[in-house]
Design an enzyme around this catalytic site. Structure first.
Site, PDB file in Angstrom:
ATOM      1  N   TYR A   1      37.303  27.837  43.386  1.00 22.91           N
ATOM      2  CA  TYR A   1      38.904  27.117  43.016  1.00 22.91           C
ATOM      3  C   TYR A   1      39.822  26.430  44.560  1.00 22.91           C
ATOM      4  O   TYR A   1      38.983  27.064  45.494  1.00 22.91           O
ATOM      5  CB  TYR A   1      39.606  28.469  42.139  1.00 22.91           C
TER       6      TYR A   1
ATOM      7  N   LYS B   1      45.393  31.698  32.586  1.00 15.61           N
ATOM      8  CA  LYS B   1      44.144  31.418  32.292  1.00 15.61           C
ATOM      9  C   LYS B   1      43.544  31.827  31.284  1.00 15.61           C
ATOM     10  O   LYS B   1      45.066  31.910  30.191  1.00 15.61           O
ATOM     11  CB  LYS B   1      43.008  31.008  33.048  1.00 15.61           C
TER      12      LYS B   1
ATOM     13  N   ASP C   1      35.678  37.568  40.960  1.00 14.19           N
ATOM     14  CA  ASP C   1      37.076  36.387  40.120  1.00 14.19           C
ATOM     15  C   ASP C   1      36.241  36.300  38.642  1.00 14.19           C
ATOM     16  O   ASP C   1      35.204  35.028  38.892  1.00 14.19           O
ATOM     17  CB  ASP C   1      37.209  34.785  40.660  1.00 14.19           C
TER      18      ASP C   1
ATOM     19  N   ARG D   1      59.252  47.597  41.100  1.00 16.29           N
ATOM     20  CA  ARG D   1      58.453  47.288  42.500  1.00 16.29           C
ATOM     21  C   ARG D   1      57.980  47.543  42.190  1.00 16.29           C
ATOM     22  O   ARG D   1      56.125  47.293  42.496  1.00 16.29           O
ATOM     23  CB  ARG D   1      59.077  46.148  43.919  1.00 16.29           C
TER      24      ARG D   1
END
Ligand SMILES: Cc1ncc(COP(=O)(O)O)c(C=O)c1O
Length: 386
Positions: free
Chosen positions: A107, A204, A179, A55
């Site tokens: 978005y 994406k 973004d 992690r």
């Protein structure tokens, strides 16, 4: 090593294939191994080879973090389990009471995170038109901690002058988050334009094959990077090693894919412009597009996303979306296959009734890398049903 390689002078395409990916030191493998181990041996307490627990850090994750950071010309890269996990990590930089100025097209999930998750915790937000810099200066709220923008935006593809927004925000002590999901670092590098933090939905174009959900942050500032890395580990929204590998592999071909996405998008735009069923075409290359000048200044090319509205309204838009064969009716974007969607009812349903609500007659296309003529023919036959 990502930092050294950023300074190596290699071009984008070379960095995509080599940054963070030297042949494996143990075996010579030319592809970074998928390191599935959750924990790593220590020679003595606290003495190890850079990894303790997956992690906190994982070799496959390091490879993709260095690769994407190099492409964004950033000193630091951080990978997350999704784009929204990356965004959530950024919002944790705010102090309670600090405001987020959100570009007025974004978005729907970003809007939902800011307005439905963070606002109730005491983090106010305002939707702003970032294309009007004078209005932004005049109406600047004193409690602003962060300006958050997409360029091109999802789904209207508006482009904002990142340099101009950054200079206003920095003069007032606010961070600028960009973004860069739609443009990708191949078309636009926000760090070079003054952005403090670059956000990606790696789901994406970075992944590029509709087979991995992931997120990414890239930035230069060492202190901010340390704070973000702390939260990345403390909150734990990290990607699996296999997902890191898929993004790493996808990014290697980003430049060639983006060139074809842009080329095919232009062919589609040519069909849509002047088509009797279409009332408006939204594409940053068009001279009358909102933000065309900013796009021309800060982007290498105009991207693979195209939006348009139908003269016949929402019913017509829904008919067109249901009538394509090659363009699959589905959410998401940025992969090799072409997708079509109705933002008002799909990706942006959560923005209904808000300042970010999208027009009901809007269709959004993610133009893939199939043969352009096949895509144009498919869209042409679907428009006959409009
Ligand atoms: C521009 C943009 N940013 C962020 C996200 C969220 O990313 P993810 O779905 O990987 O959480 C999306 C998802 O569609 C997006 O389009």
């Amino acid at each position: 090593m990502g930092e050294e390689q950023t300074q190596s002078g290699w071009a984008f395409e070379t960095l995509a294939i080599h940054a963070g990916q030297p042949p494996d030191a143990a075996t010579g493998a030319v592809v970074p191994p998928i390191s599935l181990a959750t924990t790593f041996a220590q020679r003595e307490v606290g003495v190890h080879q850079g990894y303790e627990y997956s992690r906190s850090g994982n070799p496959t994750r390091t490879a993709v973090e260095q690769q994407v950071a190099a492409l964004e010309t950033a000193r630091h890269g951080l990978a997350f389990a999704s784009g929204l996990a990356a965004e959530d990590n950024v919002l944790r930089l705010l102090r309670q009471g600090q405001r987020v100025l959100l570009g007025n097209d974004a978005y729907g999930g970003t809007f939902r995170l800011i307005s439905k998750v963070w606002q109730p915790l005491g983090f106010p937000w305002t939707a702003v038109d970032l294309s009007d810099i004078d209005a932004l200066v005049a109406a600047w709220p004193d409690d602003t901690g962060m300006v958050w923008l997409e360029s091109p935006t999802n789904p209207l593809l508006t482009c904002f002058d990142i340099e101009a927004v950054a200079s206003v925000a920095h003069a007032r002590g606010a961070l600028v988050v960009v973004d860069n999901t739609f443009a990708t670092p191949y078309l636009q590098q926000p760090v070079t334009l003054g952005a403090d933090i670059v956000v990606h939905s790696a789901t994406k174009y970075l992944g590029g094959h509709s087979d991995v959900v992931g997120g990414f942050l890239a930035l230069d500032d060492d202190d901010l990077a340390e704070r973000l890395r702390f939260t990345q580990n403390a909150a734990g929204a990290v990607p699996s090693p296999f997902d890191c590998y898929l993004v790493l592999r996808g990014v290697k071909t980003l430049a060639v894919r983006m060139d074809r996405h842009c080329q095919n998008a232009r062919a589609v735009v040519d069909l849509l412009i002047g088509h009797p069923a279409v009332s408006r075409v939204l594409y940053p290359q068009l001279p009358d597009h909102l933000g065309h000048a900013a796009a021309a200044k800060q982007m290498r090319d105009y991207g693979g996303m195209v939006s348009f509205t139908l003269r016949g309204g929402e019913a017509s838009a829904r008919r067109v979306a249901a009538a394509t064969e090659l363009f699959t009716l589905a959410e998401s974007l940025g992969a090799v296959e072409s997708l079509i969607e109705h933002p008002g009812a799909m990706t942006h349903a959560s923005a209904a009734g808000s300042p970010l609500e999208v027009p009901p007659d809007l269709i959004r296309l993610s133009v893939g890398i199939e043969h352009g003529a096949d895509l144009v023919a498919d869209l042409a036959q679907s428009l006959e049903r409009a």
